[in-house]
Motif scaffolding. Sequence first.
Motif, PDB file in Angstrom:
ATOM      1  N   ARG A   1      14.690  -8.219  32.825  1.00 57.99           N
ATOM      2  CA  ARG A   1      15.498  -7.000  32.762  1.00 57.99           C
ATOM      3  C   ARG A   1      16.252  -6.777  34.068  1.00 57.99           C
ATOM      4  NH1 ARG A   1      10.879  -5.007  30.060  1.00 57.99           N
ATOM      5  NH2 ARG A   1      10.144  -3.970  31.952  1.00 57.99           N
TER       6      ARG A   1
ATOM      7  N   GLU B   1      19.179  -9.104  34.216  1.00 54.99           N
ATOM      8  CA  GLU B   1      20.259  -8.654  33.337  1.00 54.99           C
ATOM      9  C   GLU B   1      21.030  -7.500  33.968  1.00 54.99           C
ATOM     10  OE1 GLU B   1      18.127  -7.714  29.814  1.00 54.99           O
ATOM     11  OE2 GLU B   1      18.045  -9.791  29.081  1.00 54.99           O
ATOM     12  N   ILE B   2      20.288  -6.550  34.557  1.00 50.42           N
ATOM     13  CA  ILE B   2      20.933  -5.418  35.229  1.00 50.42           C
ATOM     14  C   ILE B   2      21.756  -5.899  36.411  1.00 50.42           C
ATOM     15  CG2 ILE B   2      20.504  -3.310  36.567  1.00 50.42           C
ATOM     16  CD1 ILE B   2      18.042  -2.847  34.804  1.00 50.42           C
TER      17      ILE B   2
ATOM     18  N   LYS C   1      23.131  -8.837  36.884  1.00 43.73           N
ATOM     19  CA  LYS C   1      24.330  -9.527  36.407  1.00 43.73           C
ATOM     20  C   LYS C   1      25.367  -8.519  35.919  1.00 43.73           C
ATOM     21  CE  LYS C   1      25.951 -13.003  33.083  1.00 43.73           C
ATOM     22  NZ  LYS C   1      27.035 -12.146  32.575  1.00 43.73           N
ATOM     23  N   ARG C   2      24.920  -7.542  35.144  1.00 38.75           N
ATOM     24  CA  ARG C   2      25.865  -6.562  34.600  1.00 38.75           C
ATOM     25  C   ARG C   2      26.545  -5.759  35.712  1.00 38.75           C
ATOM     26  NH1 ARG C   2      22.595  -4.165  31.557  1.00 38.75           N
ATOM     27  NH2 ARG C   2      22.119  -2.330  32.815  1.00 38.75           N
ATOM     28  N   GLU C   3      25.745  -5.295  36.692  1.00 38.74           N
ATOM     29  CA  GLU C   3      26.310  -4.505  37.783  1.00 38.74           C
ATOM     30  C   GLU C   3      27.221  -5.360  38.663  1.00 38.74           C
ATOM     31  OE1 GLU C   3      26.029  -1.218  38.347  1.00 38.74           O
ATOM     32  OE2 GLU C   3      25.036  -1.133  36.393  1.00 38.74           O
ATOM     33  N   SER C   4      26.828  -6.612  38.897  1.00 40.90           N
ATOM     34  CA  SER C   4      27.680  -7.501  39.694  1.00 40.90           C
ATOM     35  C   SER C   4      29.011  -7.735  38.999  1.00 40.90           C
ATOM     36  CB  SER C   4      26.967  -8.835  39.943  1.00 40.90           C
ATOM     37  OG  SER C   4      25.825  -8.665  40.749  1.00 40.90           O
ATOM     38  N   ASP C   5      28.972  -7.945  37.680  1.00 39.03           N
ATOM     39  CA  ASP C   5      30.207  -8.172  36.931  1.00 39.03           C
ATOM     40  C   ASP C   5      31.121  -6.950  36.995  1.00 39.03           C
ATOM     41  OD1 ASP C   5      29.344 -10.687  36.271  1.00 39.03           O
ATOM     42  OD2 ASP C   5      28.672 -10.150  34.244  1.00 39.03           O
ATOM     43  N   LEU C   6      30.540  -5.754  36.905  1.00 42.85           N
ATOM     44  CA  LEU C   6      31.341  -4.533  36.987  1.00 42.85           C
ATOM     45  C   LEU C   6      31.988  -4.384  38.359  1.00 42.85           C
ATOM     46  CD1 LEU C   6      29.028  -1.998  35.089  1.00 42.85           C
ATOM     47  CD2 LEU C   6      31.218  -2.931  34.297  1.00 42.85           C
TER      48      LEU C   6
ATOM     49  N   ARG D   1      28.116 -13.786  42.321  1.00 41.17           N
ATOM     50  CA  ARG D   1      26.752 -14.315  42.371  1.00 41.17           C
ATOM     51  C   ARG D   1      26.714 -15.783  42.804  1.00 41.17           C
ATOM     52  NH1 ARG D   1      27.336 -12.260  37.571  1.00 41.17           N
ATOM     53  NH2 ARG D   1      26.749 -14.162  36.473  1.00 41.17           N
TER      54      ARG D   1
END
Length: 313
Positions: free
Chosen positions: A140, A143-144, A146-151, A281
């Motif tokens: 988890r 996943e968080i 990766k999502r925050e880095s992408d944003l 990343r």
Amino acid sequence: MPEPSTEARRLAIEIIATLVHIKKAMADLLLRPAGVPNDVIANYLNRRDPTTGKGFSKRELAPLLLDELKERGDEDAVVRNLIQIAARWSRFHLADDEYAARATVQKAREILDAIETMDASEQRQRELAGQEEVANLRKRRAEIFKRESDLLLMMFDELAGASDHQQRGYLLQDLLNRLFQLHEVPVHQAFTRNAGGEQIDGAFRLDGWHYIIECRWREKLTDIREVDGLQGQVRRSGKQAMGVFWSINGWSENVPGLLKQNPEKDVLLLEGHALRCTLARQIDLRRYLLAAIANLSFKSEPFLSVNQYLSGE
């Protein structure tokens, strides 16, 4: 330990009833070592039948004693302890019936072996469940992350095309704050000090040192006068303070050389490529910063490029 089974309770009664013939010796050798409180022992050891006035036998007293312990919440521990004591028992001369005592001890050994096998199985199940929980938590978090880095990467790329350069500078400060928080590096947002005389873009703490950040995202390359301003802020700070000048578009070619002449070696240079690689990343922020700090400390180089970092130079 869970509530004892009917078989374990029945065995505890046999242990009390058969291993030691004399009640007082039984209390000293079995009940007290098993954790039975003295007031419970005193209450039941001398109890008599109210109808006949005769004392209860050990077999009659045992279930009454266990019932009392159950009300107190101590029965499971005492039963377990009695079985452990009986499994190691060798004083068969104290029993009224040696054969009955030996049979009880043999049964205790079998039950104890089963209990320990069950305990080991339950412990293994708890360990596996714990490992699964840790793995799920890591998944988890990944996943968080990766999502925050992408944003943040999307935010960075949008800022690259922004026409309002002043607004872009403010948003860059917010992006850096969120980046440090995502990488679990303690960060302080922009603040003023010295009665409002100094504006600090931000700061962070790493391995016991404090780093003042100066952010620049301008078309013009950063010059040494701007870096000198950061050095002044560092020197007006505590002894464990350094500076990080994060200029997205870089700096004029004479800046690194002039910084190398500074005997304190207290300012790092970072540029936009390192920021974007971190958001994508490709590099870890904490490790890259530590490598850049080591590069400044050991080689007197204020700038460590991403290519140098990845190649291990």
